[in-house]
Write a protein that holds these residues in place. Sequence first.
Motif, PDB file in Angstrom:
ATOM      1  N   SER A 113      32.503 -25.711  52.907  1.00 44.05           N
ATOM      2  CA  SER A 113      33.395 -26.923  53.132  1.00 44.05           C
ATOM      3  C   SER A 113      33.569 -26.667  54.742  1.00 44.05           C
ATOM      4  O   SER A 113      33.590 -26.186  55.381  1.00 44.05           O
ATOM      5  N   SER A 118      35.775 -21.647  52.215  1.00 42.95           N
ATOM      6  CA  SER A 118      34.849 -21.653  51.050  1.00 42.95           C
ATOM      7  C   SER A 118      33.824 -21.161  51.206  1.00 42.95           C
ATOM      8  O   SER A 118      32.953 -21.966  51.742  1.00 42.95           O
ATOM      9  N   LEU A 120      30.129 -20.997  49.532  1.00 38.84           N
ATOM     10  CA  LEU A 120      29.091 -21.226  48.264  1.00 38.84           C
ATOM     11  C   LEU A 120      28.179 -19.476  48.681  1.00 38.84           C
ATOM     12  O   LEU A 120      27.162 -18.642  49.187  1.00 38.84           O
ATOM     13  N   ARG A 142      32.117 -20.650  44.097  1.00 40.91           N
ATOM     14  CA  ARG A 142      32.918 -20.314  45.164  1.00 40.91           C
ATOM     15  C   ARG A 142      33.528 -19.274  45.134  1.00 40.91           C
ATOM     16  O   ARG A 142      34.727 -19.755  44.227  1.00 40.91           O
TER      17      ARG A 142
END
Length: 193
Positions: A113, A118, A120, A142
């Motif tokens: 992000s 954030s 992955l 996420r």
Amino acid sequence: MAILVKLSSTVPFALTILSFFSIIAIIESKSFSRILPPSSLGLKREKLSHLHFYFHDIVVGKNPTAIRVAKAPTTNASSPFGAVVMIDDPLTINPDINSKLVGRAQGIYALASQTDFSLLMAYNFAFMEGKYNGSNLSVLGRNSVFSPVRELPVVGGSGVFRYARGYAEARTHSFDSKTGNAVVEYNVYVFHY
């Protein structure tokens, strides 16, 4: 002229032979897919399991378990977007790293992000305790790190967890802002056979 007559009479015969062998090949070939009863694979009634453990992400220290393996040209301390980290994090029964080891989280996470912190995450919980020894759960999703509770999907598994599906709830137990080291509490709820 004789050659032309001879060819024209053999063409229909050749097509007939070719069609015959094609039909036989189709009949004898194995199908691409088939429907199986679950019992043919030893599958019985589905179970719901709850697992609880602590994930230790050690970025800095004597034996780091999370190593940055790639980054974007624009990745820096103020904008970590694009950093990719490989992990082999211990999973323990309590928040203390010296408590009983029940498995390892192995895989990758990437800062995905541009606006918040954030990740992955794509990793496996590789268990090494009791009846779960040698079994894995696969997680892909996420993780908004600064949210109090994060939910990540369990997308599969192996061993005891074949055909697994469910979710993992992650809660940060402790985080050191200077080192980036973290301890995360996990509650995993998973259906499996």
